[in-house]
Scaffold this motif. Structure first.
Motif, PDB file in Angstrom:
ATOM      1  N   LEU A 122       0.877  -1.171   0.000  1.00  0.00           N
ATOM      2  CA  LEU A 122       0.000   0.000   0.000  1.00  0.00           C
ATOM      3  C   LEU A 122       0.911   1.215   0.000  1.00  0.00           C
ATOM      4  CD1 LEU A 122      -2.750   1.456   0.424  1.00  0.00           C
ATOM      5  CD2 LEU A 122      -2.455   1.072   2.881  1.00  0.00           C
ATOM      6  N   GLU A 123       0.686   2.107  -0.945  1.00  0.00           N
ATOM      7  CA  GLU A 123       1.571   3.267  -1.090  1.00  0.00           C
ATOM      8  C   GLU A 123       0.796   4.549  -0.813  1.00  0.00           C
ATOM      9  OE1 GLU A 123       4.422   1.256  -4.504  1.00  0.00           O
ATOM     10  OE2 GLU A 123       2.460   2.030  -5.067  1.00  0.00           O
ATOM     11  N   ASP A 124       1.298   5.323   0.154  1.00  0.00           N
ATOM     12  CA  ASP A 124       0.633   6.578   0.499  1.00  0.00           C
ATOM     13  C   ASP A 124       1.568   7.766   0.293  1.00  0.00           C
ATOM     14  OD1 ASP A 124       2.418   6.212   2.586  1.00  0.00           O
ATOM     15  OD2 ASP A 124       0.988   6.752   4.162  1.00  0.00           O
ATOM     16  N   GLU A 125       2.686   7.510  -0.399  1.00  0.00           N
ATOM     17  CA  GLU A 125       3.685   8.552  -0.576  1.00  0.00           C
ATOM     18  C   GLU A 125       4.342   8.406  -1.944  1.00  0.00           C
ATOM     19  OE1 GLU A 125       7.146  10.600   2.096  1.00  0.00           O
ATOM     20  OE2 GLU A 125       6.746   8.485   2.483  1.00  0.00           O
ATOM     21  N   THR A 126       4.541   9.529  -2.614  1.00  0.00           N
ATOM     22  CA  THR A 126       5.218   9.534  -3.914  1.00  0.00           C
ATOM     23  C   THR A 126       6.350  10.558  -3.856  1.00  0.00           C
ATOM     24  OG1 THR A 126       3.795  11.319  -4.711  1.00  0.00           O
ATOM     25  CG2 THR A 126       3.109   9.076  -5.249  1.00  0.00           C
ATOM     26  N   PHE A 127       7.163  10.549  -4.887  1.00  0.00           N
ATOM     27  CA  PHE A 127       8.062  11.681  -5.093  1.00  0.00           C
ATOM     28  C   PHE A 127       7.238  12.958  -5.240  1.00  0.00           C
ATOM     29  CE2 PHE A 127      11.723   9.206  -7.266  1.00  0.00           C
ATOM     30  CZ  PHE A 127      12.546   9.349  -6.159  1.00  0.00           C
ATOM     31  N   SER A 128       7.853  14.107  -4.923  1.00  0.00           N
ATOM     32  CA  SER A 128       7.431  15.376  -5.511  1.00  0.00           C
ATOM     33  C   SER A 128       8.301  15.560  -6.751  1.00  0.00           C
ATOM     34  CB  SER A 128       7.647  16.528  -4.527  1.00  0.00           C
ATOM     35  OG  SER A 128       6.634  16.519  -3.540  1.00  0.00           O
ATOM     36  N   ALA A 129       7.754  16.210  -7.770  1.00  0.00           N
ATOM     37  CA  ALA A 129       8.436  16.197  -9.061  1.00  0.00           C
ATOM     38  C   ALA A 129       8.330  17.531  -9.788  1.00  0.00           C
ATOM     39  CB  ALA A 129       7.836  15.105  -9.944  1.00  0.00           C
ATOM     40  N   ASP A 130       9.472  17.963 -10.336  1.00  0.00           N
ATOM     41  CA  ASP A 130       9.521  19.093 -11.263  1.00  0.00           C
ATOM     42  C   ASP A 130      10.280  18.651 -12.510  1.00  0.00           C
ATOM     43  OD1 ASP A 130       8.248  20.828  -9.521  1.00  0.00           O
ATOM     44  OD2 ASP A 130      10.079  21.852  -8.878  1.00  0.00           O
ATOM     45  N   SER A 131      10.114  19.412 -13.585  1.00  0.00           N
ATOM     46  CA  SER A 131      11.006  19.240 -14.733  1.00  0.00           C
ATOM     47  C   SER A 131      11.770  20.540 -14.933  1.00  0.00           C
ATOM     48  CB  SER A 131      10.220  18.884 -15.995  1.00  0.00           C
ATOM     49  OG  SER A 131       9.380  19.969 -16.359  1.00  0.00           O
ATOM     50  N   VAL A 132      12.964  20.413 -15.479  1.00  0.00           N
ATOM     51  CA  VAL A 132      13.769  21.585 -15.821  1.00  0.00           C
ATOM     52  C   VAL A 132      14.163  21.484 -17.280  1.00  0.00           C
ATOM     53  CG1 VAL A 132      15.977  22.771 -15.475  1.00  0.00           C
ATOM     54  CG2 VAL A 132      14.693  21.962 -13.488  1.00  0.00           C
ATOM     55  N   GLN A 133      13.953  22.567 -18.012  1.00  0.00           N
ATOM     56  CA  GLN A 133      14.460  22.613 -19.383  1.00  0.00           C
ATOM     57  C   GLN A 133      15.579  23.654 -19.443  1.00  0.00           C
ATOM     58  OE1 GLN A 133      12.167  24.089 -22.961  1.00  0.00           O
ATOM     59  NE2 GLN A 133      12.493  21.960 -23.590  1.00  0.00           N
ATOM     60  N   LEU A 134      16.740  23.198 -19.840  1.00  0.00           N
ATOM     61  CA  LEU A 134      17.886  24.082 -20.024  1.00  0.00           C
ATOM     62  C   LEU A 134      18.081  24.324 -21.524  1.00  0.00           C
ATOM     63  CD1 LEU A 134      20.515  25.533 -19.076  1.00  0.00           C
ATOM     64  CD2 LEU A 134      21.654  23.308 -19.255  1.00  0.00           C
ATOM     65  N   ILE A 135      17.973  25.583 -21.940  1.00  0.00           N
ATOM     66  CA  ILE A 135      18.183  25.930 -23.351  1.00  0.00           C
ATOM     67  C   ILE A 135      19.483  26.737 -23.437  1.00  0.00           C
ATOM     68  CG2 ILE A 135      17.256  27.125 -25.376  1.00  0.00           C
ATOM     69  CD1 ILE A 135      14.452  26.799 -24.050  1.00  0.00           C
TER      70      ILE A 135
ATOM     71  N   THR B  46      19.223  21.871 -26.226  1.00  0.00           N
ATOM     72  CA  THR B  46      18.282  21.767 -25.109  1.00  0.00           C
ATOM     73  C   THR B  46      18.559  20.485 -24.336  1.00  0.00           C
ATOM     74  OG1 THR B  46      16.609  22.895 -26.431  1.00  0.00           O
ATOM     75  CG2 THR B  46      15.819  21.679 -24.520  1.00  0.00           C
ATOM     76  N   ILE B  47      18.596  20.594 -23.012  1.00  0.00           N
ATOM     77  CA  ILE B  47      18.644  19.402 -22.158  1.00  0.00           C
ATOM     78  C   ILE B  47      17.407  19.427 -21.269  1.00  0.00           C
ATOM     79  CG2 ILE B  47      19.988  18.010 -20.528  1.00  0.00           C
ATOM     80  CD1 ILE B  47      22.437  19.671 -21.177  1.00  0.00           C
ATOM     81  N   ASP B  48      16.637  18.331 -21.297  1.00  0.00           N
ATOM     82  CA  ASP B  48      15.484  18.190 -20.406  1.00  0.00           C
ATOM     83  C   ASP B  48      15.883  17.340 -19.202  1.00  0.00           C
ATOM     84  OD1 ASP B  48      13.707  19.630 -22.029  1.00  0.00           O
ATOM     85  OD2 ASP B  48      13.335  17.872 -23.282  1.00  0.00           O
ATOM     86  N   PHE B  49      15.574  17.840 -18.011  1.00  0.00           N
ATOM     87  CA  PHE B  49      15.854  17.121 -16.762  1.00  0.00           C
ATOM     88  C   PHE B  49      14.554  16.846 -16.030  1.00  0.00           C
ATOM     89  CE2 PHE B  49      19.584  19.785 -17.512  1.00  0.00           C
ATOM     90  CZ  PHE B  49      20.660  19.000 -17.122  1.00  0.00           C
ATOM     91  N   ILE B  50      14.535  15.742 -15.256  1.00  0.00           N
ATOM     92  CA  ILE B  50      13.489  15.602 -14.242  1.00  0.00           C
ATOM     93  C   ILE B  50      14.157  15.652 -12.872  1.00  0.00           C
ATOM     94  CG2 ILE B  50      11.818  14.400 -15.712  1.00  0.00           C
ATOM     95  CD1 ILE B  50      12.629  11.773 -14.379  1.00  0.00           C
ATOM     96  N   ILE B  51      13.507  16.342 -11.941  1.00  0.00           N
ATOM     97  CA  ILE B  51      14.007  16.519 -10.575  1.00  0.00           C
ATOM     98  C   ILE B  51      13.023  15.819  -9.643  1.00  0.00           C
ATOM     99  CG2 ILE B  51      14.827  18.202  -8.874  1.00  0.00           C
ATOM    100  CD1 ILE B  51      16.164  18.660 -11.572  1.00  0.00           C
TER     101      ILE B  51
END
Length: 415
Positions: A210-223, A282-287
């Protein structure tokens, strides 16, 4: 309650996985692929066939259906949710599900690619599946238990409720979503139409989890903007954006802060896509981080790395764009403890050992929780997801069906 019931989850599952529903991260349409609707249409047909009259699919591929309350009590409306799409990570075309009855711990060689071998040494969970019936694909595709297992289990639960009116429950809403695997599973969901108070996604792993917790998540785009000239006359003029991008990637930490060097509650900075030409790259990141504040720290660190690299290229410039993706659902679920408590009770009732887990990823339930539908994630039995060695136990699937039924029953009892 279940001793005379013939479970249908595994038969449904074997049927559903043969329908290609892979979503597409580069598509801007909703759903991202029309073929996802092929399964959604079938689900509507099957729900109508068991007597659920309001089952329908909307233009975006979402399926809504209601199982009416059969109690006089005022019970909160509970939603059970799963996603129809499969991941872009491995082919979902031409899936051939194989049922391996009465597993005894032997290696399972998948017939269409003898290099794909399911071994206990690689997947210790197989130890728990001795004498279970196991479903795999044939070796050239994923299986699709993420999340067609959840879909099949909810469909089987619906079948149970419609054929066992003596088992009391409040109003139950079913929701099947497209595009979860590409982060768009709730973009077009109509929560007003859904009208549920609390929800459960069925998109988890081993039985009892049973999962009640996830990551918090952002994306970053570096141009990165370089300076372009004819390469024949470029001395002291050209600044190559591709080389700067390479420098940025080479400057990321090797021993920490990446998916390949972290586990449990550690977050990361992960480059997922590089694109460009000498003039512009462009580099796309996920944080990712379990603590929302930790995202900002990682973004600031990444920015400092970029600035340090850019100091070597004074004529070049860059843009650094942060986009919020989703947040840790625990922030919402802690305000509604009964949602998780009742799931724990149901898991105990079906005779399973509870395993509370944190998802090193996201789920539709994360977004739904912040949209106003508190929604933890229940086990569906899926294992080795997004790979050609994906497998699932029929008995685990049936336990998930029992758990769904018990959750609805507990909400009715305690209302």
């Amino acid at each position: 309650m279940f001793h005379n019931y013939s479970f249908t989850a595994s038969e449904r599952f074997m049927r559903y996985v043969q329908i290609d529903t892979q979503s597409d991260p580069l598509s801007q349409s909703q759903p991202t692929t029309e073929k996802q609707k092929d399964l959604s249409k079938l689900l509507v047909k099957e729900l109508q066939a068991i007597g659920i009259t309001d089952a329908h699919m909307d233009e975006h591929g979402y399926v809504y259906a209601t199982i009416p309350a059969n109690t006089n009590k005022k019970v909160p409306v509970i939603c059970f949710c799963a996603h129809v799409d499969t991941a872009p990570d491995a082919s979902g075309t031409g899936v051939k599900p194989i049922l391996h009855k009465n597993y005894h711990g032997e290696d399972i060689v998948l017939p269409d690619d003898a290099a794909q071998v399911l071994k206990k040494a690689d997947f210790p969970y197989l130890d728990r599946l001795i004498r279970h019936d196991i479903i795999t694909a044939s070796g050239t595709t994923l299986l699709g238990s993420d999340d067609k297992a959840g879909v099949a289990e909810i469909m089987d639960a619906a079948n149970f409720w419609m054929t066992h009116p003596e088992v009391k429950h409040g109003t139950i809403r079913l929701l099947f979503t497209p595009d979860e695997e590409v982060g768009k599973g709730t973009v077009k969901v109509d929560l007003k139409k859904l009208g549920a108070d609390y929800g459960y996604t069925l998109d988890g792993g081993e039985a009892g989890s049973l999962e009640d917790e996830t990551f918090s998540a952002d994306s970053v785009q570096l141009i990165i903007h370089g300076v372009i000239t004819h390469p024949g006359y470029a001395k002291d003029k050209m600044v190559n954006a591709l080389k700067i991008a390479g420098d940025v990637l080479a400057s990321l930490p090797r021993a920490e802060l990446s998916p390949e060097t972290t586990d449990e509650k550690q977050g990361f900075i992960h480059p997922i896509r590089v694109d460009g030409i000498a003039e512009k790259a462009t580099i796309d990141f996920i944080i990712r981080d379990f603590v929302t504040d930790g995202l900002k720290k990682k973004e600031d660190f990444l920015l400092s790395v970029v600035e340090m690299v850019m100091d070597n290229y004074p004529k070049a410039s860059f843009e650094f764009k942060v986009t919020e993706q989703y947040r840790n659902m625990k922030e919402v679920l802690d305000q509604h403890p009964q949602v998780v408590e009742y799931a724990k009770e149901a898991i105990a009732k079906v005779g399973l050992y509870l395993k509370m887990e944190s998802i090193r990823g996201g789920t539709d339930g994360s977004r739904l929780s912040f949209m106003g539908l508190p929604c933890p994630n229940l086990f569906a039995g899926e294992q080795a997801i997004h790979s050609k060695l994906e497998f699932i136990s029929v008995q685990d699937m049936n336990k998930a069906v029992e758990t769904i039924i018990h959750i609805a029953e507990i909400w009715e009892e305690k209302s």
